[in-house]
Write an enzyme that holds these catalytic residues in place. Structure first.
Site, mmCIF file in Angstrom:
data_model
loop_
_atom_site.group_PDB
_atom_site.id
_atom_site.type_symbol
_atom_site.label_atom_id
_atom_site.label_comp_id
_atom_site.label_asym_id
_atom_site.label_seq_id
_atom_site.Cartn_x
_atom_site.Cartn_y
_atom_site.Cartn_z
ATOM 1 C CG MET A 1 39.577 44.379 8.828
ATOM 2 S SD MET A 1 39.014 42.958 9.722
ATOM 3 C CE MET A 1 37.879 42.018 8.408
ATOM 4 C CD GLU B 1 48.302 28.112 11.301
ATOM 5 O OE1 GLU B 1 47.255 28.055 10.746
ATOM 6 O OE2 GLU B 1 49.276 28.171 10.713
ATOM 7 C CB SER C 1 36.748 34.312 21.526
ATOM 8 O OG SER C 1 35.638 33.289 21.074
ATOM 9 C CG HIS D 1 37.169 35.749 15.743
ATOM 10 N ND1 HIS D 1 37.617 36.151 14.522
ATOM 11 C CD2 HIS D 1 36.532 34.629 15.689
ATOM 12 C CE1 HIS D 1 37.058 35.283 13.736
ATOM 13 N NE2 HIS D 1 36.295 34.305 14.475
ATOM 14 C CG LEU E 1 48.849 39.851 12.384
ATOM 15 C CD1 LEU E 1 48.653 39.933 13.919
ATOM 16 C CD2 LEU E 1 48.582 41.400 12.098
ATOM 17 C CG ASP F 1 40.624 34.512 13.721
ATOM 18 O OD1 ASP F 1 40.961 35.591 14.061
ATOM 19 O OD2 ASP F 1 39.788 34.347 12.535
ATOM 20 C CG ASN G 1 42.016 39.666 16.978
ATOM 21 O OD1 ASN G 1 41.711 40.241 16.736
ATOM 22 N ND2 ASN G 1 41.450 38.353 16.134
ATOM 23 C CD GLU H 1 32.811 41.809 18.830
ATOM 24 O OE1 GLU H 1 33.787 42.527 18.636
ATOM 25 O OE2 GLU H 1 32.288 41.402 18.041
ATOM 26 C CB SER I 1 32.614 50.160 18.033
ATOM 27 O OG SER I 1 32.787 48.767 17.820
HETATM 28 C C1 GRF Z 1 34.394 43.294 15.790
HETATM 29 O O1 GRF Z 1 33.450 42.448 15.429
HETATM 30 C C2 GRF Z 1 35.838 42.287 15.948
HETATM 31 O O2 GRF Z 1 35.430 41.302 16.827
HETATM 32 C C3 GRF Z 1 36.202 41.984 14.537
HETATM 33 O O3 GRF Z 1 36.022 43.160 13.906
HETATM 34 C C4 GRF Z 1 35.002 43.966 14.276
HETATM 35 C C5 GRF Z 1 35.540 45.382 14.470
HETATM 36 O O4 GRF Z 1 34.591 46.220 15.054
HETATM 37 N N1 GRF Z 1 37.668 41.575 14.834
HETATM 38 P P1 GRF Z 1 35.088 47.568 15.368
HETATM 39 O O5 GRF Z 1 36.150 48.374 14.591
HETATM 40 O O6 GRF Z 1 35.957 47.227 16.768
HETATM 41 O O7 GRF Z 1 33.999 48.543 15.545
#
Ligand code: GRF
Length: 317
Positions: free
Chosen positions: A92, A145, A138, A111, A95, A147, A109, A176, A15
């Site tokens: 997920m 390291e 964020s 988070h 790296l 996040d 990224n 986000e 998303s």
């Molecule tokens: C989000 O909450 C993002 O902050 C985290 O993973 C989730 C990914 O959601 N890193 P999406 O695949 O972007 O919907």
């Protein structure tokens, strides 16, 4: 101005990738998506990106054994796409340092926490359990390291009475989607911001021996401590809309020669005479190696002999 090319890496629904993709549809958005890549062929986000005409690739799920080949292949595909930035959006995977260093300062990224709080997983529940008034999200630069890189922007999101991890996550996700595209847009255009340019000039100028910074005629000005000035940074001075660096020329007629060769970039600064030249920084594609050379050359023009000698010795090393 050409748009910055972004590769987005996802693992699931994507998303945040979709939020970037739709933000990029605005004519004035400074970035475009050139690739969406996933670490699984059936990441749902791939279908959406493909339907929207963005090139996609879903790699077969890597096992622990082929992790390094996976990252090599991924890196290759990103580079082939022409991307100059990578945006992680729910990717997920831990790296490897080699992959991160290849995108040093060019990989972001998102988070779901107010970093440095709650790195890693389960961020929402951890914020609720801690009794925090606000959770949030964020956007940060990716370093080796997890996040941990410099935070570029955050949005706090209030935790409501009775919030579950899921209800909080759903609300943070709204934040986000706003934050990522806005921050990415600011990041890819940061080199066009006067503040960024001033910091860059400052970094180069103040690294020179006995250099200091003062305000002179309302402009940041760099000189030798208790000595002569070698650079002025002008930003919309008297409302002229110009962002430029004024440096001392190194030879008679140099001002005229430079202006003649590139009248769009060089100019004669008012009240400075013929031994100074203005270098426009607001014309795009600034060559910072060249600007650094000009700053150093200008410093040499005003530095006392003793300092010049020291500089020559340092440069010989
Ligand atoms: C989000 O909450 C993002 O902050 C985290 O993973 C989730 C990914 O959601 N890193 P999406 O695949 O972007 O919907």
């Amino acid at each position: 101005m050409a748009k910055a090319k972004i590769a987005v890496l996802i693992s699931g629904r994507g998303s945040n990738m979709a939020a970037l993709l739709y933000a990029a549809k605005a004519d004035d958005c400074p970035f475009e998506l050139v690739l969406v890549a996933a670490d699984s062929p059936d990441a749902p986000g791939l279908t959406l990106a493909a339907a929207e005409g963005v090139p996609v690739i879903g790699f077969p799920k890597p096992t622990a054994k082929d992790k390094s080949q996976f990252f090599e292949a991924l890196d290759l595909r990103i580079r082939e796409s022409g991307a100059t930035y990578v945006a992680l959006a729910g990717f997920m995977r831990i790296l490897p340092a080699s992959f991160v260093s290849g995108w040093d300062g060019r990989m972001l990224n998102i988070h779901p926490s107010l970093l440095p709080k709650y790195k890693g997983l389960d961020t929402h529940q951890r914020a609720i359990d801690a009794g925090d008034s606000h959770a949030g999200c964020s956007v940060h630069i990716v370093t080796a390291e997890l996040d941990d890189g410099p935070v570029l922007a955050q949005t706090p999101v209030a935790i409501l009475p009775g919030d579950s991890a899921d209800s909080l996550a759903a609300r943070i996700l709204i934040a986000e989607h706003q934050l990522y595209s806005r921050t990415l847009a600011a990041f890819v255009t940061r080199e066009q911001q006067p503040e960024w340019m001033l910091n860059r000039v400052r970094e180069i100028a103040l690294a020179l021996p006995q250099a200091d910074e003062v305000i002179s005629h309302g402009m940041p000005c760099f000189g030798i401590e208790k000595g002569k000035k070698f650079a002025w940074f002008t930003r919309d001075h008297h409302g002229d809309g110009v962002v430029a660096l004024l440096v001392k020329t190194t030879a008679p007629d140099e001002q005229a020669t430079l202006i003649e060769a590139d009248p769009d970039r060089y100019y004669r600064p008012a009240y400075f005479g013929t031994d100074w030249v203005g270098i426009r920084l607001d014309r795009g594609a600034n060559d910072w190696n060249h600007i650094g050379d000009r700053l150093r050359a200008s410093w040499r023009q005003v530095a006392p002999k003793k300092l010049l000698g020291l500089m020559d010795i340092a440069e010989d090393f």
